[in-house]
Design a protein around this motif. Structure first.
Motif, short mmCIF file in Angstrom:
data_model
loop_
_atom_site.label_atom_id
_atom_site.label_comp_id
_atom_site.label_asym_id
_atom_site.label_seq_id
_atom_site.Cartn_x
_atom_site.Cartn_y
_atom_site.Cartn_z
N GLY A 30 0.84 -1.13 0.00
CA GLY A 30 0.00 -0.14 -0.06
C GLY A 30 0.86 1.26 0.03
O GLY A 30 0.63 2.26 -0.64
N LEU A 31 1.92 1.16 0.66
CA LEU A 31 2.71 2.35 0.64
C LEU A 31 3.43 2.67 -0.66
O LEU A 31 3.66 3.86 -1.15
CB LEU A 31 4.03 2.33 1.69
N PHE A 32 3.88 1.62 -1.51
CA PHE A 32 4.31 1.79 -2.64
C PHE A 32 3.18 2.16 -3.66
O PHE A 32 3.34 2.76 -4.79
CB PHE A 32 4.81 0.43 -3.30
N ASP A 33 1.82 1.76 -3.51
CA ASP A 33 1.01 2.39 -4.20
C ASP A 33 0.47 3.96 -4.07
O ASP A 33 0.24 4.49 -5.00
CB ASP A 33 -0.42 1.39 -3.86
N LYS A 34 0.94 4.21 -2.87
CA LYS A 34 0.53 5.79 -2.46
C LYS A 34 1.73 6.63 -3.38
O LYS A 34 1.40 7.93 -3.41
CB LYS A 34 0.80 5.96 -1.05
N GLY A 35 3.10 6.22 -3.55
CA GLY A 35 3.77 7.15 -4.19
C GLY A 35 5.27 6.42 -4.02
O GLY A 35 5.26 5.34 -3.43
N GLU A 36 6.29 7.46 -4.62
CA GLU A 36 7.69 7.00 -4.41
C GLU A 36 8.09 6.92 -3.03
O GLU A 36 7.86 7.92 -2.05
CB GLU A 36 8.45 7.90 -5.23
N MET A 37 8.69 5.58 -2.78
CA MET A 37 9.53 5.63 -1.39
C MET A 37 10.72 5.41 -1.55
O MET A 37 11.38 4.98 -2.39
CB MET A 37 8.88 4.32 -0.69
N GLU A 38 11.66 6.30 -0.57
CA GLU A 38 12.90 5.82 -0.29
C GLU A 38 13.47 4.78 0.30
O GLU A 38 14.42 4.40 -0.08
CB GLU A 38 13.28 7.30 0.31
N GLN A 39 12.76 4.50 1.40
CA GLN A 39 12.85 3.09 2.15
C GLN A 39 11.62 2.51 2.66
O GLN A 39 10.79 3.28 3.06
CB GLN A 39 13.89 3.58 3.06
N VAL A 40 11.71 1.14 2.47
CA VAL A 40 10.63 0.38 3.31
C VAL A 40 11.38 -0.84 3.92
O VAL A 40 12.13 -1.41 3.02
CB VAL A 40 9.48 0.00 2.47
N ILE A 41 11.42 -1.05 5.13
CA ILE A 41 11.91 -2.18 5.69
C ILE A 41 10.91 -3.09 6.42
O ILE A 41 10.04 -2.32 7.40
CB ILE A 41 13.28 -1.61 6.63
N ILE A 42 10.95 -4.15 6.57
CA ILE A 42 10.16 -5.17 7.21
C ILE A 42 11.24 -5.93 8.06
O ILE A 42 11.86 -6.53 7.74
CB ILE A 42 9.23 -6.02 6.52
N LYS A 43 10.94 -6.02 9.44
CA LYS A 43 11.77 -6.64 10.40
C LYS A 43 10.79 -7.77 11.34
O LYS A 43 9.87 -7.28 11.49
CB LYS A 43 12.65 -5.86 11.00
N ASP A 44 11.29 -8.89 11.38
CA ASP A 44 10.83 -9.88 12.56
C ASP A 44 11.80 -9.71 13.65
O ASP A 44 12.79 -10.59 13.56
CB ASP A 44 10.61 -11.19 11.87
N GLY A 45 11.66 -9.08 14.69
CA GLY A 45 12.93 -8.84 15.81
C GLY A 45 13.76 -8.23 15.21
O GLY A 45 13.79 -7.23 14.38
N ASN A 46 15.13 -8.84 15.24
CA ASN A 46 16.29 -8.47 14.73
C ASN A 46 16.68 -8.84 13.31
O ASN A 46 17.56 -8.54 12.74
CB ASN A 46 17.50 -8.67 15.60
N VAL A 47 15.71 -9.66 12.72
CA VAL A 47 15.93 -10.26 11.43
C VAL A 47 15.18 -9.16 10.13
O VAL A 47 14.14 -9.01 10.53
CB VAL A 47 15.34 -11.63 11.16
N THR A 48 15.78 -8.77 9.33
CA THR A 48 15.25 -8.27 8.34
C THR A 48 14.75 -8.97 7.07
O THR A 48 15.78 -9.79 6.68
CB THR A 48 16.43 -7.16 7.72
N ILE A 49 13.59 -9.06 6.72
CA ILE A 49 12.83 -9.77 5.98
C ILE A 49 12.80 -9.00 4.69
O ILE A 49 13.22 -9.59 3.62
CB ILE A 49 11.34 -9.96 6.30
N PHE A 50 12.69 -7.81 4.66
CA PHE A 50 12.69 -7.09 3.24
C PHE A 50 13.30 -5.56 3.67
O PHE A 50 13.03 -5.04 4.69
CB PHE A 50 11.11 -6.95 2.80
#
Length: 218
Positions: A30-50
């Motif tokens: 949804g964030l990408f749908d709204k417009g240009e993003m400089e950064q998007v990060i998804i984490k599970d605890g200390n593990v970076t998924i995306f």
């Protein structure tokens, strides 16, 4: 599980708690749908998924790429993106229509069950089994409209994630472990393939399905 992001023009949002991984990717889409993003990060605890930063994927699912015509695949399932207008007029969708006319007719009949004004089919998936074969064609409703010009952004990142989540469930129910896909939404759909692939790969991974990307050789 949490997501942080920064728009191209705007303040950084450092921490949004998410209950599940699918929810996190749906919000990211949804964030990408709204417009240009400089950064998007998804984490599970200390593990970076995306991690998407300045146009690059710094953490995500590695892409499996084959330089061949997708219709020569040895896999028994092909998924591609379609619109909600009842038109398969370009790209892989047109090739599906020409090779499998009944798959196209079935897609139109499926679409007619949904509200044509609200476009409620977007984000769903219509599977079609080719008679006399073990081939499954999955029509994923990734966009409402068709593109008037190549480069127009008509895809919805959220629709891509939800439709491929449905595709993943279908594959699991039918014993399909690997799915052949083109670069969905990155041609006539106008989307960013790096982002799209991560959404597709993570949607399918929820059901133990791996995407293999087919592109025509140069």
């Amino acid at each position: 599980m949490h997501i942080s992001y920064k728009p191209k023009s705007g303040d950084r949002v450092p921490h949004m708690r998410m209950d599940t991984l699918p929810q996190a990717f749906y919000v990211a889409a949804g964030l990408f749908d709204k417009g240009e993003m400089e950064q998007v990060i998804i984490k599970d605890g200390n593990v970076t998924i995306f991690n998407y930063t300045n146009g690059e994927i710094l953490a995500g699912v590695p892409e499996q790429l084959i330089h061949k015509d997708i219709f020569t695949t040895h896999l028994n399932a092909i998924a591609h993106g379609v619109n909600c207008q009842g038109v398969m007029g370009a790209g892989i969708a047109l090739e599906v229509k020409l090779r499998y006319p009944e798959a196209y007719n079935s897609y139109v009949c499926y679409l007619n069950r949904y509200d044509p004004i609200q476009h409620t089919a977007v984000g769903t998936t219509h599977p079609y089994s080719v008679p006399g074969t073990d081939l499954h064609i999955l029509n994923c409703f990734t966009q409402v409209d068709t593109a008037k010009f190549r480069g127009d952004v008509v895809i919805s990142y959220q629709a891509i994630f939800t439709s491929f989540s449905v595709a993943g469930l279908y594959c699991k129910e039918n014993g399909i472990k690997e799915l052949a896909i083109p670069q969905v939404g990155a041609g006539f759909g106008g989307g960013n393939w790096k982002i799209i692939y991560q959404l597709i790969a993570n949607a399918l991974a929820l059901y133990g399905v791996t995407p293999t990307v087919y592109v025509l050789p140069l």
